[in-house]
Design an enzyme around this catalytic site. Structure first.
Site, PDB file in Angstrom:
ATOM      1  CG  ASP A   1      -6.049   8.891   6.110  1.00  0.00           C
ATOM      2  OD1 ASP A   1      -5.694   9.334   7.216  1.00  0.00           O
ATOM      3  OD2 ASP A   1      -6.827   9.509   5.369  1.00  0.00           O
ATOM      4  CB  THR A   2      -9.753   6.081   7.855  1.00  0.00           C
ATOM      5  OG1 THR A   2      -9.906   5.384   6.609  1.00  0.00           O
ATOM      6  CG2 THR A   2      -9.971   7.571   7.653  1.00  0.00           C
ATOM      7  N   GLY A   3      -7.706   3.567   7.636  1.00  0.00           N
ATOM      8  CA  GLY A   3      -7.572   2.113   7.732  1.00  0.00           C
ATOM      9  C   GLY A   3      -8.686   1.358   7.018  1.00  0.00           C
TER      10      GLY A   3
ATOM     11  CD  GLU B   1      -3.086   0.762   0.260  1.00  0.00           C
ATOM     12  OE1 GLU B   1      -2.480   1.533  -0.525  1.00  0.00           O
ATOM     13  OE2 GLU B   1      -4.301   0.832   0.436  1.00  0.00           O
ATOM     14  CG  ASP B   2      -0.979   4.730  -1.574  1.00  0.00           C
ATOM     15  OD1 ASP B   2      -1.683   4.034  -0.807  1.00  0.00           O
ATOM     16  OD2 ASP B   2      -1.469   5.549  -2.369  1.00  0.00           O
ATOM     17  CB  ILE B   3      -0.599   6.534   2.458  1.00  0.00           C
ATOM     18  CG1 ILE B   3      -0.681   7.342   3.748  1.00  0.00           C
ATOM     19  CG2 ILE B   3      -1.762   6.883   1.540  1.00  0.00           C
ATOM     20  CD1 ILE B   3      -0.370   8.828   3.541  1.00  0.00           C
TER      21      ILE B   3
ATOM     22  CB  THR C   1      -8.149   1.537   1.790  1.00  0.00           C
ATOM     23  OG1 THR C   1      -8.888   2.737   1.578  1.00  0.00           O
ATOM     24  CG2 THR C   1      -7.746   0.921   0.461  1.00  0.00           C
TER      25      THR C   1
ATOM     26  NE  ARG D   1      -2.158   8.749  -9.707  1.00  0.00           N
ATOM     27  CZ  ARG D   1      -2.844   8.292  -8.653  1.00  0.00           C
ATOM     28  NH1 ARG D   1      -2.211   7.827  -7.610  1.00  0.00           N
ATOM     29  NH2 ARG D   1      -4.157   8.304  -8.648  1.00  0.00           N
TER      30      ARG D   1
ATOM     31  CG  ASP E   1      -4.011  10.839  -6.465  1.00  0.00           C
ATOM     32  OD1 ASP E   1      -3.926   9.974  -5.564  1.00  0.00           O
ATOM     33  OD2 ASP E   1      -5.095  11.260  -6.910  1.00  0.00           O
TER      34      ASP E   1
ATOM     35  CG  PHE F   1      -3.610  15.329   1.227  1.00  0.00           C
ATOM     36  CD1 PHE F   1      -4.542  14.340   1.477  1.00  0.00           C
ATOM     37  CD2 PHE F   1      -3.163  15.513  -0.079  1.00  0.00           C
ATOM     38  CE1 PHE F   1      -5.031  13.547   0.447  1.00  0.00           C
ATOM     39  CE2 PHE F   1      -3.658  14.721  -1.122  1.00  0.00           C
ATOM     40  CZ  PHE F   1      -4.591  13.737  -0.846  1.00  0.00           C
TER      41      PHE F   1
ATOM     42  CE  LYS G   1      -2.176  11.215   5.473  1.00  0.00           C
ATOM     43  NZ  LYS G   1      -3.316  11.964   4.893  1.00  0.00           N
TER      44      LYS G   1
HETATM   45  P1  IMP Z   1      -7.863   4.982   4.160  1.00  0.00           P
HETATM   46  O1  IMP Z   1      -8.910   4.057   3.654  1.00  0.00           O
HETATM   47  O2  IMP Z   1      -8.488   6.192   4.838  1.00  0.00           O
HETATM   48  O3  IMP Z   1      -6.839   4.352   5.052  1.00  0.00           O
HETATM   49  O4  IMP Z   1      -7.179   5.614   2.919  1.00  0.00           O
HETATM   50  C1  IMP Z   1      -6.190   5.010   2.268  1.00  0.00           C
HETATM   51  C2  IMP Z   1      -6.080   5.525   0.858  1.00  0.00           C
HETATM   52  O5  IMP Z   1      -6.359   6.921   0.744  1.00  0.00           O
HETATM   53  C3  IMP Z   1      -4.641   5.370   0.428  1.00  0.00           C
HETATM   54  O6  IMP Z   1      -4.448   4.131  -0.187  1.00  0.00           O
HETATM   55  C4  IMP Z   1      -4.455   6.539  -0.509  1.00  0.00           C
HETATM   56  O7  IMP Z   1      -4.800   6.150  -1.832  1.00  0.00           O
HETATM   57  C5  IMP Z   1      -5.403   7.594  -0.030  1.00  0.00           C
HETATM   58  N1  IMP Z   1      -4.710   8.605   0.825  1.00  0.00           N
HETATM   59  C6  IMP Z   1      -4.756   8.719   2.174  1.00  0.00           C
HETATM   60  N2  IMP Z   1      -4.005   9.743   2.618  1.00  0.00           N
HETATM   61  C7  IMP Z   1      -3.452  10.292   1.512  1.00  0.00           C
HETATM   62  C8  IMP Z   1      -2.536  11.397   1.323  1.00  0.00           C
HETATM   63  O8  IMP Z   1      -2.062  12.077   2.238  1.00  0.00           O
HETATM   64  N3  IMP Z   1      -2.196  11.643   0.039  1.00  0.00           N
HETATM   65  C9  IMP Z   1      -2.675  10.922  -1.029  1.00  0.00           C
HETATM   66  N4  IMP Z   1      -3.515   9.881  -0.888  1.00  0.00           N
HETATM   67  C10 IMP Z   1      -3.910   9.578   0.373  1.00  0.00           C
HETATM   68 MG    MG Z   2      -3.870   3.483  -1.935  1.00  0.00          MG
END
Ligand code: IMP
Ligand code: MG
Length: 172
Positions: A100-102, A96-98, A104, A162, A156, A149, A128
């Site tokens: 955040d909330t978890g 995964e790239d990042i 995904t 990107r 992106d 962010f 994060k």
């Molecule tokens: P989550 O489901 O909130 O954990 O979001 C994860 C997805 O949101 C990542 O796989 C990213 O594609 C996108 N995302 C979350 N934070 C960022 C950020 O700071 N920059 C760009 N994409 C982000």
């Molecule tokens: Mg992603």
């Protein structure tokens, strides 16, 4: 063009990716490992990680979406499925790239687990941690970052940035 402050330079990313690959090399030796790259954000990271992997590395892609602009919607849509045959009975690393909330990662882990891999770990470039809503943590992570962010190195902002070779923060 927005002004973007560098958070991690190309050199810093390269060093950390090599460290993560070393961990995976120790873990798997010359075994077959399927790297599942989540499109599009993780594509640079997955390729660099795979280049440093010394085992029998395979590459599969999965595409989900949850983000609109700068905020996660929590609703995950599967845009490109995985072929279960490529996962069943294999060692799998979700890249995964990042996180955040978890939402995904939680969705992807469940989706891949349902295909019965031999083993499953997750490897994210960025974490994060403070933003987590779902109780999930990546097995491996490159950098834990604050609630910023970030863009670049695959990440992106509405499909832009990107191609930046570094990870940066858009200055508002
Ligand atoms: P989550 O489901 O909130 O954990 O979001 C994860 C997805 O949101 C990542 O796989 C990213 O594609 C996108 N995302 C979350 N934070 C960022 C950020 O700071 N920059 C760009 N994409 C982000
Ligand atoms: Mg992603």
């Amino acid at each position: 063009m927005d002004k973007i402050n560098v958070l991690y330079s190309e050199e810093e990313i390269d060093k950390r990716v090599r460290e993560l690959a070393d961990i995976l090399n120790k873990e798997y030796g010359d075994e077959e490992v399927v790297f599942v790259c989540t499109l599009k954000g993780a594509v640079f990271f997955a390729c660099d990680l795979l280049k440093r992997f010394k085992g029998d590395g395979r590459l599969e892609f999965l595409r989900v979406s949850s983000y609109e602009g700068e905020s996660s919607t929590g609703k995950i849509n599967l845009k490109m499925p995985l072929d279960a045959e490529k996962i069943n009975g294999k060692h799998v690393v979700i890249v995964e790239d990042i996180v955040d909330t978890g939402y995904t990662l939680e969705y992807i882990v469940k989706y891949v687990n349902d295909m019965h891999p031999k083993s499953l770990v997750t490897c994210t470039l960025l974490d994060k941690k403070a933003r987590r809503v779902v109780d999930i943590n990546p097995t491996y992570s490159g950098f834990v970052i604050e609630d910023l962010f970030v863009v670049g190195y695959g990440l992106d902002y509405d499909q832009k940035y990107r191609n930046l070779p570094f990870i940066g923060v858009v200055v508002k």
